[in-house]
Design a protein around this motif. Structure first.
Motif, PDB file in Angstrom:
ATOM      1  N   ASN A  68      54.534  31.538  59.636  1.00 23.22           N
ATOM      2  CA  ASN A  68      55.636  31.288  60.572  1.00 23.22           C
ATOM      3  C   ASN A  68      55.297  30.125  61.493  1.00 23.22           C
ATOM      4  OD1 ASN A  68      56.947  34.633  61.405  1.00 23.22           O
ATOM      5  ND2 ASN A  68      57.274  33.372  59.618  1.00 23.22           N
ATOM      6  N   LEU A  69      56.323  29.391  61.869  1.00 26.55           N
ATOM      7  CA  LEU A  69      56.185  28.426  62.948  1.00 26.55           C
ATOM      8  C   LEU A  69      56.408  29.197  64.238  1.00 26.55           C
ATOM      9  CD1 LEU A  69      58.201  25.396  61.540  1.00 26.55           C
ATOM     10  CD2 LEU A  69      55.720  25.663  61.677  1.00 26.55           C
ATOM     11  N   LYS A  96      61.174  27.570  56.318  1.00 25.56           N
ATOM     12  CA  LYS A  96      62.266  27.221  55.394  1.00 25.56           C
ATOM     13  C   LYS A  96      63.632  27.472  56.024  1.00 25.56           C
ATOM     14  CE  LYS A  96      60.536  29.899  52.140  1.00 25.56           C
ATOM     15  NZ  LYS A  96      59.211  30.363  52.483  1.00 25.56           N
ATOM     16  N   GLU A  97      63.674  28.352  57.019  1.00 28.98           N
ATOM     17  CA  GLU A  97      64.958  28.711  57.635  1.00 28.98           C
ATOM     18  C   GLU A  97      65.137  28.106  59.016  1.00 28.98           C
ATOM     19  OE1 GLU A  97      65.149  32.945  57.667  1.00 28.98           O
ATOM     20  OE2 GLU A  97      64.772  33.111  55.515  1.00 28.98           O
ATOM     21  N   LEU A  98      64.036  27.969  59.773  1.00 28.91           N
ATOM     22  CA  LEU A  98      64.063  27.435  61.135  1.00 28.91           C
ATOM     23  C   LEU A  98      65.078  28.140  62.029  1.00 28.91           C
ATOM     24  CD1 LEU A  98      63.555  23.622  60.481  1.00 28.91           C
ATOM     25  CD2 LEU A  98      61.861  25.336  61.173  1.00 28.91           C
ATOM     26  N   SER A  99      65.109  29.462  61.898  1.00 32.80           N
ATOM     27  CA  SER A  99      65.969  30.286  62.735  1.00 32.80           C
ATOM     28  C   SER A  99      65.064  31.138  63.619  1.00 32.80           C
ATOM     29  CB  SER A  99      66.854  31.172  61.853  1.00 32.80           C
ATOM     30  OG  SER A  99      67.630  32.028  62.651  1.00 32.80           O
TER      31      SER A  99
END
Length: 162
Positions: A68-69, A96-99
């Motif tokens: 995770n970021l 991959k989603e940046l949510s």
């Protein structure tokens, strides 16, 4: 001194070395990131070396996964004569989603110190926006509650001494 910096966001990648036995990032890694962000925020505001005086109300809301970021946002919400109350939010997302989703939040109190380790004055922060006034007022309420808890804890201290 240059202009004070009231907010900062640090970004990390959750690495395999941050994982606990359950396969998620352990709380100690998150607490380290929180302390780093609190220090960077307090030093940016005060322009001085700062130490952690208190970290409380830590809520682990959802897990952080390896890969995770992670974003750790810190903001000054109250200043005393030498202390700064820092609100911290930790958010994580799959790259991959940046949510982003909230994973942890808390309050950290940092104290500016001089070369001898003695508390030293910090610039006052005066809120002007309604949301900031609400955050400051909440910090003051929490400070008063911590004083009451500290007084209650004194009863335990005398029974713990050998």
């Amino acid at each position: 001194m240059s202009k004070q910096q009231r907010e900062i966001t640090l970004r990390f990648l959750a690495e395999p070395s941050d994982v606990n036995f359950g396969g998620k990032v352990h709380g100690g890694a998150a607490m380290k990131w929180i302390d780093l962000a609190a220090y960077a925020c307090a030093a940016g505001w005060s322009g001085k070396y700062c130490i952690t005086a208190y970290a409380g109300g830590i809520r682990f809301v959802s897990p952080i996964h390896v890969g995770n970021l992670v974003e750790v946002s810190a903001k000054v919400i109250y200043t005393g004569s030498s202390s700064m109350h820092i609100a911290i939010d930790v958010q994580a997302s799959d790259p991959k989603e940046l949510s982003n989703r909230l994973t942890t939040h808390c309050i950290v109190i940092m104290v500016a110190v001089d070369e001898l380790g003695n508390p030293t004055p910090v610039p006052e922060w005066i809120p002007t926006e309604p949301h900031d006034i609400e955050l400051r007022d909440s910090a003051i309420k929490l400070m008063n509650m911590r004083k009451q808890i500290g007084e209650e804890m004194q009863a335990h201290v005398k029974y713990l001494k050998p």
